[in-house]
Design an enzyme around this catalytic site. Structure first.
Site, PDB file in Angstrom:
ATOM      1  N   LYS A 241      45.363  29.387  38.755  1.00 39.98           N
ATOM      2  CA  LYS A 241      45.314  29.432  40.163  1.00 39.98           C
ATOM      3  C   LYS A 241      44.088  27.963  39.981  1.00 39.98           C
ATOM      4  O   LYS A 241      44.604  26.637  40.994  1.00 39.98           O
ATOM      5  CB  LYS A 241      44.546  30.123  41.194  1.00 39.98           C
ATOM      6  CG  LYS A 241      45.585  31.853  41.452  1.00 39.98           C
ATOM      7  CD  LYS A 241      44.304  32.317  41.720  1.00 39.98           C
ATOM      8  CE  LYS A 241      42.932  32.822  40.856  1.00 39.98           C
ATOM      9  NZ  LYS A 241      42.929  33.805  39.700  1.00 39.98           N
ATOM     10  N   GLY A 242      43.113  27.434  39.167  1.00 42.23           N
ATOM     11  CA  GLY A 242      42.639  25.882  39.113  1.00 42.23           C
ATOM     12  C   GLY A 242      43.632  25.202  39.117  1.00 42.23           C
ATOM     13  O   GLY A 242      42.810  24.289  39.768  1.00 42.23           O
TER      14      GLY A 242
ATOM     15  N   GLN B 135      40.248  36.281  41.733  1.00 43.93           N
ATOM     16  CA  GLN B 135      41.058  37.171  40.971  1.00 43.93           C
ATOM     17  C   GLN B 135      42.819  37.144  41.575  1.00 43.93           C
ATOM     18  O   GLN B 135      43.231  36.079  41.419  1.00 43.93           O
ATOM     19  CB  GLN B 135      40.610  38.614  41.767  1.00 43.93           C
ATOM     20  CG  GLN B 135      39.300  38.717  40.902  1.00 43.93           C
ATOM     21  CD  GLN B 135      38.015  37.755  41.927  1.00 43.93           C
ATOM     22  OE1 GLN B 135      38.003  37.759  42.839  1.00 43.93           O
ATOM     23  NE2 GLN B 135      37.152  37.475  41.132  1.00 43.93           N
TER      24      GLN B 135
ATOM     25  N   SER C 135      54.719  25.414  36.036  1.00 47.41           N
ATOM     26  CA  SER C 135      53.962  24.732  34.770  1.00 47.41           C
ATOM     27  C   SER C 135      53.914  24.734  33.364  1.00 47.41           C
ATOM     28  O   SER C 135      54.483  25.826  33.333  1.00 47.41           O
ATOM     29  CB  SER C 135      52.337  25.219  36.004  1.00 47.41           C
ATOM     30  OG  SER C 135      51.210  24.697  34.633  1.00 47.41           O
TER      31      SER C 135
ATOM     32  N   GLY D 149      36.878  32.261  36.537  1.00 44.70           N
ATOM     33  CA  GLY D 149      36.888  31.205  35.867  1.00 44.70           C
ATOM     34  C   GLY D 149      38.128  29.963  36.641  1.00 44.70           C
ATOM     35  O   GLY D 149      39.238  30.760  35.869  1.00 44.70           O
ATOM     36  N   HIS D 150      38.198  29.593  37.324  1.00 44.68           N
ATOM     37  CA  HIS D 150      39.185  28.715  37.846  1.00 44.68           C
ATOM     38  C   HIS D 150      39.142  27.612  36.810  1.00 44.68           C
ATOM     39  O   HIS D 150      38.026  26.522  36.870  1.00 44.68           O
ATOM     40  CB  HIS D 150      39.262  28.074  38.655  1.00 44.68           C
ATOM     41  CG  HIS D 150      39.594  29.701  39.696  1.00 44.68           C
ATOM     42  ND1 HIS D 150      39.267  29.718  41.321  1.00 44.68           N
ATOM     43  CD2 HIS D 150      39.553  31.170  39.554  1.00 44.68           C
ATOM     44  CE1 HIS D 150      39.867  31.098  41.645  1.00 44.68           C
ATOM     45  NE2 HIS D 150      39.740  31.870  40.501  1.00 44.68           N
TER      46      HIS D 150
ATOM     47  N   ASP E 284      43.496  34.835  36.550  1.00 42.91           N
ATOM     48  CA  ASP E 284      44.075  34.285  35.677  1.00 42.91           C
ATOM     49  C   ASP E 284      45.179  33.141  35.878  1.00 42.91           C
ATOM     50  O   ASP E 284      46.212  33.158  34.139  1.00 42.91           O
ATOM     51  CB  ASP E 284      43.292  34.807  34.425  1.00 42.91           C
ATOM     52  CG  ASP E 284      42.285  34.681  34.004  1.00 42.91           C
ATOM     53  OD1 ASP E 284      41.526  34.674  35.008  1.00 42.91           O
ATOM     54  OD2 ASP E 284      42.072  36.232  33.353  1.00 42.91           O
TER      55      ASP E 284
END
Ligand code: GDP
Ligand code: IMO
Ligand code: MG
Length: 417
Positions: A16-17, A217, A406, A40-41, A13
């Site tokens: 990465k997405g 992950q 970011s 979950g991205h 988490d």
């Protein structure tokens, strides 16, 4: 840079997405090499939010091709749901998705076994059947995608596996019925995407196409290097790309690590810098730290430079992306863990022993916060002095250059260094 691995360096988490979606513009193919729909991205763009579990985040960038490698475990039902969901949102999948014929499939009994084992092990898994499916793969009773697409082989393997697992599963007839009722139909929907992706990727590399590998992950959840047994069952480290896609190590040009400006973890397991106080709650709320797959609250804590330095080494990355820096905007003081204390000794390296990592006490340095919003800033030089100091300190402690920061969920909210 023709081939790039984007790897999570903490407990998942890390963002990465967002990072993969941002970089995917410059690549031809985006590839997942391990994990499954436990991931979950989240990608936020043009005011819309998508959470991808199995399909690479590059699918949201028009025209890009996406690959699911042999190292991924594929839940056929959830794959079809994800394809349908994306198509309904206007994302074209046709001719853009390739799935390895050697990936292993997750069946309902893997999810049941995951639940049964959780009662004993209490890892806090996502209960998606990931561990039991990888266990079958390694113990040579797994079902590969190509076996699934051959109805005779599939039926024989399901019979054999259910028989073997019947002692633990109890009454297997209902499970068998469900599999034979549902899964042949699902197979017919995914057949067109299935191919030998290792040949495809190697061909594309030889044509100098640009390929981005997206980890699921993070390194501290890696089955070999993470906080075992509180880990996932695959190798998110960059080295996992070779076995998870069928390419040689000489074909990887660069590794980029993704790290949050603090630390989070979902599920059970050691977490030396965890904050079980108001600051932890503040970070959780401000950072919206709730699982993208299970909705569980993520445990939050200070940045752990010992853990990230270890992850930088394991992944061989020289550059990192620092995400969610904006979440720390309001804090008066910010701590960074620079070592661990255990049994009168000081550790500057991440320990392998489960006893040690469970008991270590973090040694912190304290920095003054910037207490100013960094939203909207696009140049490193325009960041408040103390924010720049925090970034530089992290660079120095983990031994990698911060090449992107970011400071928000959308891709515009990014600072290049
Ligand atoms: P992944 O699994 O590594 O892709 O990360 P997740 O999507 O599970 O979790 C990251 C969360 O943080 C998502 O909700 C993102 O939209 C969000 N996010 C990513 N980067 C930033 C950032 O720089 N600032 C803030 N505030 N949120 C971010
Ligand atoms: P992304 O890709 C955070 C955690 C689970 C549990 C452990 C084992 O979004 O970063 P599993 O279901 O894999 O057997 O669970 O791993 N976990 C994740 N934590 N992000 C993830 O993925 C995760 N995938 C698994 O919470 O602690
Ligand atoms: Mg996630």
């Amino acid at each position: 840079m023709p081939t790039l691995v984007v790897a999570g360096l903490q407990w998942g988490d890390e963002g990465k997405g967002k990072v993969v979606h941002l970089l995917s513009k410059k690549f031809d193919y985006i590839v997942r090499y391990q994990g499954g729909n436990n991931a979950g991205h989240t990608v936020v763009f043009e005011g819309r939010e998508f959470v991808l579990h199995l399909i690479p985040s590059g699918i949201l960038e028009k025209g890009k091709k996406c690959i699911i490698g042999n190292g991924v475990v594929v839940d056929p039902e959830s794959l079809v749901d994800e394809i349908n969901f994306l198509e309904k949102k206007g994302i074209e999948i046709k001719n853009r998705l390739f799935i390895s014929d050697s990936s292993h499939i997750i069946l309902p009994y893997h999810k049941i076994l995951d639940g049964i084992r959780e009662k004993i092990q209490n890892i806090g898994t996502t209960k998606k059947g990931i561990g039991p499916c990888y266990a079958d793969k390694v113990s040579r009773s797994g079902i590969k995608m190509c076996d699934y697409l051959d109805s005779k082989t599939f039926a024989a393997l399901v019979e054999k596996n259910l028989k073997e697992k019947s002692k633990v599963l109890g009454n297997i007839s209902a499970i068998k019925k469900e599999i034979f009722r549902k899964y042949p139909g699902i197979a017919s929907k995914i057949r067109k995407y299935v191919t030998d992706v290792s040949i495809l990727i190697n061909d594309q590399i030889s044509k100098n196409k640009r390929i981005l590998f997206e980890s699921a992950q993070g390194t501290l959840l890696d089955v070999d290097f993470g906080t075992y047994p509180y880990v996932t069952s695959s190798n998110p480290v960059a080295g996992g790309v070779c076995t998870g896609c069928g390419i040689g190590p000489t074909k990887i040009d660069k590794v980029l690590g993704v790290v949050k400006a603090y630390t989070t973890r979902v599920g059970e397991g050691p977490f030396p810098t965890e904050l079980k106080d108001d600051t932890g709650d503040f970070i959780q709320q401000k950072g919206k730290e709730f699982g993208a797959t299970t909705g569980r609250p993520r445990r939050c804590g200070w940045f752990d430079a010992v853990a990230v330095r270890y992850a930088v080494m394991l992944n061989g990355c020289k550059e990192i992306v620092l995400t969610k820096l904006d979440v720390l905007d309001e804090l008066e003081k910010i701590k960074i863990c620079i070592g661990y204390k255990y049994s009168g000794k000081i550790f500057e390296r991440f320990p392998s022993s489960r006893e040690v990592i469970q008991e270590v006490k973090p040694i912190y340095i304290e920095l003054t916060g910037w207490q100013k919003s960094i939203k909207g800033i696009t140049q490193f030089n325009n960041l408040p002095f103390n924010a720049k100091k925090y970034v530089k300190k992290i660079e120095q402690l983990v031994g990698a250059k911060v090449s992107l920061i970011s400071n928000g969920r959308s891709r515009e909210e990014t600072i290049r260094l």
